[in-house]
Design an enzyme around this catalytic site. Structure first.
Site, PDB file in Angstrom:
ATOM      1  N   TYR A 157       3.944  -6.325  18.198  1.00 20.41           N
ATOM      2  CA  TYR A 157       4.108  -4.951  16.834  1.00 20.41           C
ATOM      3  C   TYR A 157       5.295  -3.857  16.538  1.00 20.41           C
ATOM      4  O   TYR A 157       5.985  -3.862  16.039  1.00 20.41           O
ATOM      5  CB  TYR A 157       2.786  -4.708  15.659  1.00 20.41           C
TER       6      TYR A 157
ATOM      7  N   ALA B 246       7.015  -5.054   5.824  1.00 21.93           N
ATOM      8  CA  ALA B 246       7.089  -5.289   7.248  1.00 21.93           C
ATOM      9  C   ALA B 246       6.297  -6.174   7.139  1.00 21.93           C
ATOM     10  O   ALA B 246       4.911  -6.447   6.280  1.00 21.93           O
ATOM     11  CB  ALA B 246       6.779  -4.493   8.116  1.00 21.93           C
TER      12      ALA B 246
ATOM     13  N   ASN C  76       7.961  -9.952  -1.810  1.00 15.69           N
ATOM     14  CA  ASN C  76       7.797 -10.571  -1.826  1.00 15.69           C
ATOM     15  C   ASN C  76       6.490 -11.527  -1.917  1.00 15.69           C
ATOM     16  O   ASN C  76       5.704 -12.565  -2.274  1.00 15.69           O
ATOM     17  CB  ASN C  76       7.630 -11.690  -0.911  1.00 15.69           C
TER      18      ASN C  76
ATOM     19  N   PHE D 107       1.088  -1.286  -0.182  1.00 20.01           N
ATOM     20  CA  PHE D 107       0.143   0.080  -0.211  1.00 20.01           C
ATOM     21  C   PHE D 107       0.713   1.171   0.140  1.00 20.01           C
ATOM     22  O   PHE D 107       0.866   2.327  -1.357  1.00 20.01           O
ATOM     23  CB  PHE D 107      -1.352  -0.058   1.174  1.00 20.01           C
TER      24      PHE D 107
ATOM     25  N   LYS E 238       9.438  -2.892  15.548  1.00 25.30           N
ATOM     26  CA  LYS E 238      10.159  -1.704  15.034  1.00 25.30           C
ATOM     27  C   LYS E 238      10.617  -0.991  15.498  1.00 25.30           C
ATOM     28  O   LYS E 238      11.114   0.041  15.438  1.00 25.30           O
ATOM     29  CB  LYS E 238       8.100  -0.613  14.799  1.00 25.30           C
TER      30      LYS E 238
ATOM     31  N   ILE F  97     -11.014   0.872   8.166  1.00 32.85           N
ATOM     32  CA  ILE F  97     -11.726   1.362   7.372  1.00 32.85           C
ATOM     33  C   ILE F  97     -12.087   0.234   6.225  1.00 32.85           C
ATOM     34  O   ILE F  97     -13.197  -0.402   5.746  1.00 32.85           O
ATOM     35  CB  ILE F  97     -11.062   2.417   6.192  1.00 32.85           C
TER      36      ILE F  97
HETATM   37  P1  NAD Z   1       2.121  -3.621   3.463  1.00 33.69           P
HETATM   38  O1  NAD Z   1       1.206  -4.957   4.235  1.00 33.69           O
HETATM   39  O2  NAD Z   1       0.637  -3.090   1.857  1.00 33.69           O
HETATM   40  O3  NAD Z   1       3.029  -3.168   2.840  1.00 33.69           O
HETATM   41  C1  NAD Z   1       4.063  -4.208   3.242  1.00 33.69           C
HETATM   42  C2  NAD Z   1       5.119  -4.609   2.503  1.00 33.69           C
HETATM   43  O4  NAD Z   1       6.163  -5.300   2.361  1.00 33.69           O
HETATM   44  C3  NAD Z   1       4.079  -5.901   0.796  1.00 33.69           C
HETATM   45  O5  NAD Z   1       3.923  -5.521  -0.748  1.00 33.69           O
HETATM   46  C4  NAD Z   1       4.271  -7.057   1.639  1.00 33.69           C
HETATM   47  O6  NAD Z   1       4.240  -8.126   0.199  1.00 33.69           O
HETATM   48  C5  NAD Z   1       5.784  -6.701   1.224  1.00 33.69           C
HETATM   49  N1  NAD Z   1       7.139  -7.829   2.273  1.00 33.69           N
HETATM   50  C6  NAD Z   1       6.066  -7.898   3.936  1.00 33.69           C
HETATM   51  N2  NAD Z   1       7.344  -9.212   3.782  1.00 33.69           N
HETATM   52  C7  NAD Z   1       8.181  -9.295   3.047  1.00 33.69           C
HETATM   53  C8  NAD Z   1       9.423 -10.022   3.309  1.00 33.69           C
HETATM   54  N3  NAD Z   1       9.805 -10.597   3.904  1.00 33.69           N
HETATM   55  N4  NAD Z   1      10.640 -10.007   2.074  1.00 33.69           N
HETATM   56  C9  NAD Z   1       9.893  -8.873   1.180  1.00 33.69           C
HETATM   57  N5  NAD Z   1       8.797  -8.009   0.850  1.00 33.69           N
HETATM   58  C10 NAD Z   1       7.955  -8.139   1.975  1.00 33.69           C
HETATM   59  O7  NAD Z   1       1.574  -2.365   4.042  1.00 33.69           O
HETATM   60  P2  NAD Z   1       1.560  -1.022   4.988  1.00 33.69           P
HETATM   61  O8  NAD Z   1       0.433  -0.218   5.420  1.00 33.69           O
HETATM   62  O9  NAD Z   1       1.596  -0.123   2.887  1.00 33.69           O
HETATM   63  O10 NAD Z   1       2.962  -0.023   5.548  1.00 33.69           O
HETATM   64  C11 NAD Z   1       3.949  -0.472   5.377  1.00 33.69           C
HETATM   65  C12 NAD Z   1       4.910   0.046   6.088  1.00 33.69           C
HETATM   66  O11 NAD Z   1       4.869   1.366   6.785  1.00 33.69           O
HETATM   67  C13 NAD Z   1       5.315  -0.810   6.804  1.00 33.69           C
HETATM   68  O12 NAD Z   1       6.539  -1.002   7.380  1.00 33.69           O
HETATM   69  C14 NAD Z   1       4.441  -0.935   8.155  1.00 33.69           C
HETATM   70  O13 NAD Z   1       5.309  -0.877   9.321  1.00 33.69           O
HETATM   71  C15 NAD Z   1       4.775   0.864   7.979  1.00 33.69           C
HETATM   72  N6  NAD Z   1       3.548   1.091   8.543  1.00 33.69           N
HETATM   73  C16 NAD Z   1       2.392   1.437   7.961  1.00 33.69           C
HETATM   74  C17 NAD Z   1       1.283   2.108   8.786  1.00 33.69           C
HETATM   75  C18 NAD Z   1      -0.188   1.989   8.648  1.00 33.69           C
HETATM   76  O14 NAD Z   1      -1.224   2.528   8.443  1.00 33.69           O
HETATM   77  N7  NAD Z   1      -0.514   1.451   7.125  1.00 33.69           N
HETATM   78  C19 NAD Z   1       1.101   2.176   9.958  1.00 33.69           C
HETATM   79  C20 NAD Z   1       2.767   2.746  10.815  1.00 33.69           C
HETATM   80  C21 NAD Z   1       3.654   2.005   9.670  1.00 33.69           C
END
Ligand code: NAD
Length: 320
Positions: free
Chosen positions: A154, A87, A41, A20, A158, A194
């Site tokens: 989690y 992550a 991945n 995302f 982090k 959401i």
């Molecule tokens: P997401 O799950 O959409 O994106 C994570 C991506 O990482 C995915 O495309 C997944 O396929 C890839 N991935 C996971 N493990 C992997 C691995 N071992 N090797 C290679 N690729 C791998 O999540 P997101 O919501 O886009 O979050 C992105 C980052 O932002 C994360 O680090 C998350 O902790 C951080 N974050 C997100 C939010 C939020 O509100 N969405 C809030 C705080 C922090």
């Protein structure tokens, strides 16, 4: 927006670039004509989120796993800058699976840092989270708040990643930018309140079951604002370690989000039920608002309130 010294003409590896937030980061980097290599991945990412860049000579996709050291070692060859976005972001999961965040967040980050060290890659952006603060006593919570006492596995993972990154920065002369996100939402969201509410209301348009008492109130920021904020901070900070909160300046609670979703879906007479308790799940922080003065000092001006971010997100998600 102009990218200046830190990123201009650089070769950038984006871990999690098919997810995302990662895919929105890729979009902005591609727009600025950086060379972008996505390493993902596809465990929770989608090729559809990045397929519009296929065929562009500045773009490459590597289907790789951070838990396989030789894959990330090879991907780090000849890279100038890493955005480490990959992550497992599912906060709830830690209460039922105690290993997933250790592996996918801590070990994955360690493998990446080792690959960077071996390939002399010295710049890293890391997407961290408000959950590193735990249940902060000061709200809005500034970056220098402490002690940091996460209450979810989690958040703990982090925070461990942050510690690895700052210590690698010091020990191996790297530079790091750590962004502690509030709830980031918008087009391509695949998880979170959401997405959950929309799915529940599609399944049953008469009732919405809300986790907790519905009064959990948090800051939400639209992803378009989030990526702009990151770029502002990158262009306007250059310490060995740069830490920024990223969020909106207000909060919205779970019931209010439910009302917006019901309204945007055009539903009527929906009964709200609650699982009860002040938290949605073990590890949920009932009140979260981040201090963003440091970010605003870079020149970034937040244009969206939490409510506007939620509304725009619901609109884009219900029609997909
Ligand atoms: P997401 O799950 O959409 O994106 C994570 C991506 O990482 C995915 O495309 C997944 O396929 C890839 N991935 C996971 N493990 C992997 C691995 N071992 N090797 C290679 N690729 C791998 O999540 P997101 O919501 O886009 O979050 C992105 C980052 O932002 C994360 O680090 C998350 O902790 C951080 N974050 C997100 C939010 C939020 O509100 N969405 C809030 C705080 C922090």
């Amino acid at each position: 927006m102009q990218l200046e010294s830190n990123l201009k003409n650089k070769k950038i590896l984006v871990t999690g670039g098919a997810g995302f937030i990662g895919s929105h980061i890729v979009d902005i980097l591609m727009k600025e004509e950086c060379k972008v290599i996505v390493f993902d991945n596809l465990s929770s990412g989608y090729t559809e989120f990045i397929e519009h860049h296929t065929g562009n000579p500045n773009f490459e996709f590597i289907n790789g796993n951070l838990l396989t050291p030789h894959e990330i070692n090879m991907a780090c060859n000849d890279i100038d800058f890493v955005f480490h976005v990959a992550a497992n972001p599912d906060v709830k999961l830690g209460a039922v699976d105690t290993k997933v965040h250790f592996d996918q967040n801590i070990t994955a980050t360690y493998n990446l840092l080792e690959a960077m060290r071996k390939n002399n890659v010295t710049n890293i952006v890391f997407t961290s989270t408000s959950t590193v603060y735990g249940e902060a006593e000061i709200i809005p919570t500034p970056e220098n708040y402490g002690p940091l006492i996460p209450i979810s596995l989690y958040g703990a993972s982090k925070l461990a990643c942050e510690a690895l990154i700052t210590s690698y920065s010091h020990t191996f002369d790297m530079k790091s930018w750590i962004f502690r996100f509030a709830n980031i939402i918008g087009e391509r969201s695949t998880h979170g309140i959401i997405v959950d509410f929309i799915q529940k209301l599609k399944d049953n348009p008469h009732e919405l079951d809300i986790l907790g008492d519905g009064r959990q109130s948090k800051s939400y920021l639209h992803v378009s604002e989030c990526v702009k904020a990151i770029m502002f901070a990158l262009n306007n900070s250059n310490e060995a370690v740069n830490i920024f909160n990223v969020g909106s300046e207000d909060t919205i609670n779970a019931t209010e989000i439910g009302e917006i979703v019901v309204d945007e879906m055009g539903l009527e007479d929906v009964e709200f039920t609650y699982t009860g308790g002040k938290r949605g799940w073990k590890g949920d922080v009932p009140r979260m608002l981040l201090g963003i003065d440091k970010l605003k000092d870079t020149g970034w001006v937040p244009e969206y309130s939490s409510r506007r971010s939620v509304k725009e997100t619901v609109k884009s998600l219900i029609c997909r």
